[in-house]
Design an enzyme around this catalytic site. Sequence first.
Site, PDB file in Angstrom:
ATOM      1  N   ASP A  17       0.818  -1.225   0.000  1.00  0.00           N
ATOM      2  CA  ASP A  17       0.000   0.000   0.000  1.00  0.00           C
ATOM      3  C   ASP A  17       0.849   1.272   0.000  1.00  0.00           C
ATOM      4  O   ASP A  17       0.452   2.294   0.573  1.00  0.00           O
ATOM      5  CB  ASP A  17      -0.949   0.016   1.203  1.00  0.00           C
ATOM      6  N   GLY A  19       1.793   2.613  -2.895  1.00  0.00           N
ATOM      7  CA  GLY A  19       1.412   3.338  -4.106  1.00  0.00           C
ATOM      8  C   GLY A  19       2.064   2.855  -5.385  1.00  0.00           C
ATOM      9  O   GLY A  19       2.191   3.616  -6.349  1.00  0.00           O
ATOM     10  N   LYS A  41       1.560  -6.610 -15.235  1.00  0.00           N
ATOM     11  CA  LYS A  41       1.520  -7.035 -13.826  1.00  0.00           C
ATOM     12  C   LYS A  41       1.594  -8.564 -13.834  1.00  0.00           C
ATOM     13  O   LYS A  41       0.601  -9.235 -14.076  1.00  0.00           O
ATOM     14  CB  LYS A  41       0.206  -6.559 -13.190  1.00  0.00           C
ATOM     15  N   ASP A  58      -5.340  -4.083 -10.054  1.00  0.00           N
ATOM     16  CA  ASP A  58      -4.263  -3.143 -10.379  1.00  0.00           C
ATOM     17  C   ASP A  58      -4.254  -2.821 -11.872  1.00  0.00           C
ATOM     18  O   ASP A  58      -4.041  -1.669 -12.273  1.00  0.00           O
ATOM     19  CB  ASP A  58      -2.908  -3.706  -9.959  1.00  0.00           C
ATOM     20  N   GLY A 119       5.536  -5.144  -9.666  1.00  0.00           N
ATOM     21  CA  GLY A 119       5.614  -6.304  -8.793  1.00  0.00           C
ATOM     22  C   GLY A 119       4.437  -6.397  -7.841  1.00  0.00           C
ATOM     23  O   GLY A 119       3.546  -5.541  -7.816  1.00  0.00           O
ATOM     24  N   GLY A 121       3.531  -6.483  -3.877  1.00  0.00           N
ATOM     25  CA  GLY A 121       4.111  -6.210  -2.569  1.00  0.00           C
ATOM     26  C   GLY A 121       5.518  -5.673  -2.671  1.00  0.00           C
ATOM     27  O   GLY A 121       5.873  -4.983  -3.628  1.00  0.00           O
TER      28      GLY A 121
END
Length: 230
Positions: A17, A19, A41, A58, A119, A121
């Site tokens: 989280d 960004g 992604k 995403d 990526g 995380g």
Amino acid sequence: MEKELKSGYFVTGIGTDIGKTYISALLYKALKERENAGYYKPIQSGCFYKADKIIAPDVKFVCDFSGVEYDKDMCTVTLMPEVSPHLAAEMENKEIDINKIYEKIKIKKKEYSTVIVEGAGGVYVPVIRNKVYMFDIMKELKLPIILVSSTKVGGINHTMLTIEFLKTKGIEIQGIVFNGYTGEKYEDDNISVVLEDSEIKNYITVKKGQKSLEKNDLINLLGEKKNENK
């Protein structure tokens, strides 16, 4: 030495989280305005169904932000549970084929002049339990890293730990994006400490809710084509 735009960049962050998707969207949108750029992604957990189609959130955000139609080819591994990829795959009884991701990247690099790869995380997120981690994918792809950082309290520690880890793995860092910048004096000091201690020269700051990147910011972070007119 003049910076030159490369064929691809791998966007990672100092934590969850932070960004990454937002910054990926900004980079993708800015690059698309200048050239034939792509977004990819490899792995997405927390996916959902919409009209009997699996949606990678995403990818949807990046497409919506950039004003392009959703493209399922932008994501190879889609997992429903909103947990780490290794656990999400185990919960769904799925086997993640890393080679499919590597092959897809090769195709994307031929299809686009520059590819933004996002990526999942941070750098140490497990992809296959006890076997493959996100940093393994980074090493294999050999794409320079765009590190999404924070200017807030704790940002120095998390950023420097991530940078030092990437260095120990021999992973090239292209630059840092300090996300959520508000112009506070302590933020400027945090940025200064990170840049001095890491000796990383390429960086930009991004304010909350920013809708686009200036050309100069893009060049400062990524460089530009040698034959591009200035």
